[in-house]
Design an enzyme around this catalytic site. Sequence first.
Site, PDB file in Angstrom:
ATOM      1  N   GLY A 188       0.937  -1.229  -0.110  1.00 29.87           N
ATOM      2  CA  GLY A 188      -0.075   0.091   0.090  1.00 29.87           C
ATOM      3  C   GLY A 188       0.818   1.209   0.012  1.00 29.87           C
ATOM      4  O   GLY A 188       0.209   2.415   0.333  1.00 29.87           O
ATOM      5  N   SER A 189       2.093   1.357  -0.574  1.00 31.20           N
ATOM      6  CA  SER A 189       2.788   2.641  -0.747  1.00 31.20           C
ATOM      7  C   SER A 189       2.143   3.431  -1.368  1.00 31.20           C
ATOM      8  O   SER A 189       2.204   4.724  -1.126  1.00 31.20           O
ATOM      9  CB  SER A 189       4.156   2.341  -1.061  1.00 31.20           C
ATOM     10  OG  SER A 189       4.148   1.886  -2.332  1.00 31.20           O
ATOM     11  N   HIS A 227       0.307   1.144 -13.039  1.00 30.00           N
ATOM     12  CA  HIS A 227       1.126   0.158 -13.522  1.00 30.00           C
ATOM     13  C   HIS A 227       2.583   0.428 -13.686  1.00 30.00           C
ATOM     14  O   HIS A 227       2.732   1.439 -14.262  1.00 30.00           O
ATOM     15  CB  HIS A 227       0.489  -0.360 -14.966  1.00 30.00           C
ATOM     16  CG  HIS A 227       1.302  -1.737 -15.464  1.00 30.00           C
ATOM     17  ND1 HIS A 227       0.814  -2.766 -14.915  1.00 30.00           N
ATOM     18  CD2 HIS A 227       2.206  -1.825 -16.220  1.00 30.00           C
ATOM     19  CE1 HIS A 227       1.737  -3.832 -15.515  1.00 30.00           C
ATOM     20  NE2 HIS A 227       2.665  -3.161 -16.421  1.00 30.00           N
ATOM     21  N   GLU A 277     -12.189  -3.734 -20.136  1.00 27.96           N
ATOM     22  CA  GLU A 277     -12.283  -5.138 -20.221  1.00 27.96           C
ATOM     23  C   GLU A 277     -10.931  -5.753 -20.776  1.00 27.96           C
ATOM     24  O   GLU A 277     -10.637  -6.680 -20.125  1.00 27.96           O
ATOM     25  CB  GLU A 277     -13.272  -5.595 -21.295  1.00 27.96           C
ATOM     26  CG  GLU A 277     -14.713  -5.181 -21.042  1.00 27.96           C
ATOM     27  CD  GLU A 277     -15.087  -4.024 -21.245  1.00 27.96           C
ATOM     28  OE1 GLU A 277     -14.326  -2.899 -21.850  1.00 27.96           O
ATOM     29  OE2 GLU A 277     -16.280  -3.330 -20.742  1.00 27.96           O
ATOM     30  N   GLU A 278     -10.165  -4.916 -21.230  1.00 33.19           N
ATOM     31  CA  GLU A 278      -8.745  -5.373 -21.542  1.00 33.19           C
ATOM     32  C   GLU A 278      -7.741  -4.966 -20.368  1.00 33.19           C
ATOM     33  O   GLU A 278      -7.543  -4.099 -20.095  1.00 33.19           O
ATOM     34  CB  GLU A 278      -8.397  -4.721 -22.913  1.00 33.19           C
ATOM     35  CG  GLU A 278      -7.047  -5.416 -23.761  1.00 33.19           C
ATOM     36  CD  GLU A 278      -6.731  -4.303 -24.634  1.00 33.19           C
ATOM     37  OE1 GLU A 278      -5.374  -4.550 -24.957  1.00 33.19           O
ATOM     38  OE2 GLU A 278      -7.683  -3.624 -25.278  1.00 33.19           O
ATOM     39  N   GLU A 303       5.636   6.531  -9.268  1.00 36.95           N
ATOM     40  CA  GLU A 303       4.505   6.337  -8.986  1.00 36.95           C
ATOM     41  C   GLU A 303       3.864   7.016  -7.935  1.00 36.95           C
ATOM     42  O   GLU A 303       2.588   7.340  -8.020  1.00 36.95           O
ATOM     43  CB  GLU A 303       4.171   4.610  -8.510  1.00 36.95           C
ATOM     44  CG  GLU A 303       4.638   3.664  -9.685  1.00 36.95           C
ATOM     45  CD  GLU A 303       4.447   2.201  -9.138  1.00 36.95           C
ATOM     46  OE1 GLU A 303       3.344   2.124  -8.581  1.00 36.95           O
ATOM     47  OE2 GLU A 303       5.278   1.323  -9.430  1.00 36.95           O
TER      48      GLU A 303
HETATM   49  C1  GAR Z   1       3.156  -0.967  -7.402  1.00 36.33           C
HETATM   50  O1  GAR Z   1       4.435  -1.081  -8.053  1.00 36.33           O
HETATM   51  C2  GAR Z   1       1.980  -1.128  -8.642  1.00 36.33           C
HETATM   52  O2  GAR Z   1       2.333  -0.429  -9.887  1.00 36.33           O
HETATM   53  C3  GAR Z   1       2.021  -2.393  -8.894  1.00 36.33           C
HETATM   54  O3  GAR Z   1       2.074  -2.972  -7.762  1.00 36.33           O
HETATM   55  C4  GAR Z   1       2.866  -2.323  -6.774  1.00 36.33           C
HETATM   56  C5  GAR Z   1       2.141  -2.085  -5.548  1.00 36.33           C
HETATM   57  O4  GAR Z   1       2.972  -1.660  -4.533  1.00 36.33           O
HETATM   58  N1  GAR Z   1       0.911  -2.847  -9.878  1.00 36.33           N
HETATM   59  C6  GAR Z   1       0.608  -3.627 -10.598  1.00 36.33           C
HETATM   60  O5  GAR Z   1       1.477  -4.299 -11.190  1.00 36.33           O
HETATM   61  C7  GAR Z   1      -0.489  -3.863 -11.285  1.00 36.33           C
HETATM   62  N2  GAR Z   1      -0.521  -4.295 -12.451  1.00 36.33           N
HETATM   63  P1  GAR Z   1       2.301  -1.023  -3.480  1.00 36.33           P
HETATM   64  O6  GAR Z   1       1.241  -1.765  -2.762  1.00 36.33           O
HETATM   65  O7  GAR Z   1       3.066  -0.574  -2.538  1.00 36.33           O
HETATM   66  O8  GAR Z   1       1.335   0.478  -3.733  1.00 36.33           O
END
Ligand code: GAR
Length: 200
Positions: free
Chosen positions: A12-13, A103, A141-142, A173
Amino acid sequence: MLKVAVLVSGGGSNLQSILDYGQDSFKVEMVIGSKDGIYGLERAKNAGIPIHVVSRKEYGNETSNKILELTKGKVDLIVLAGYLSILDGEILKEFKDKIINIHPSLIPSFCGDKMYGMHVHNAVRKSGVKFTGCTVHFVNEEVDGGSIILQEVVPVYFKDTAEDIQKRVLVEEHKLLPRAIDLFSRGKIEIIDGRVNILK
Ligand code: GAR
């Protein structure tokens, strides 16, 4: 004020970056976790935000419908912040252009089915690309196929491990996702022929 539900599957960062965003254009109304015991839910509790757990183990094919039940009429935007399950069915219609995902690569590279978390950074390293990054996009959907809202680029160095790449991408991110929510909340995102135009 825009009401937001954040969905998490792990640390959950990204949720934290949303909670720490210093603007009052949106409010996190609830956090939904894909399983019990994940740190993302702790972060929500610490911030005094109501939490729910909707696990695929418990809800199976009804997982997306359960999330729809919790969110319909209660929030304006659903944010997938490291949520690793795939949403399907009615929720995609009910929240059309109102679900966004972060992502950890530059879509359309290193994305799609089974490309998530460290799988992405391992694939990036192996491929030899010199740049990667992150993408915030609408969910349809994709898998990872909806309109791209924002992207940020980071360099990849020869000596990098996948963890080095992950860390560098995460820094971006944490800026990109709250910014996208803020733009959405201020009505600055318009979609034309599947492409996003950010209004001034
Ligand atoms: C993040 O890097 C996010 O982009 C990725 O999971 C991680 C979660 O980190 N998401 C995906 O890969 C979705 N396809 P977090 O729990 O510390 O936010």
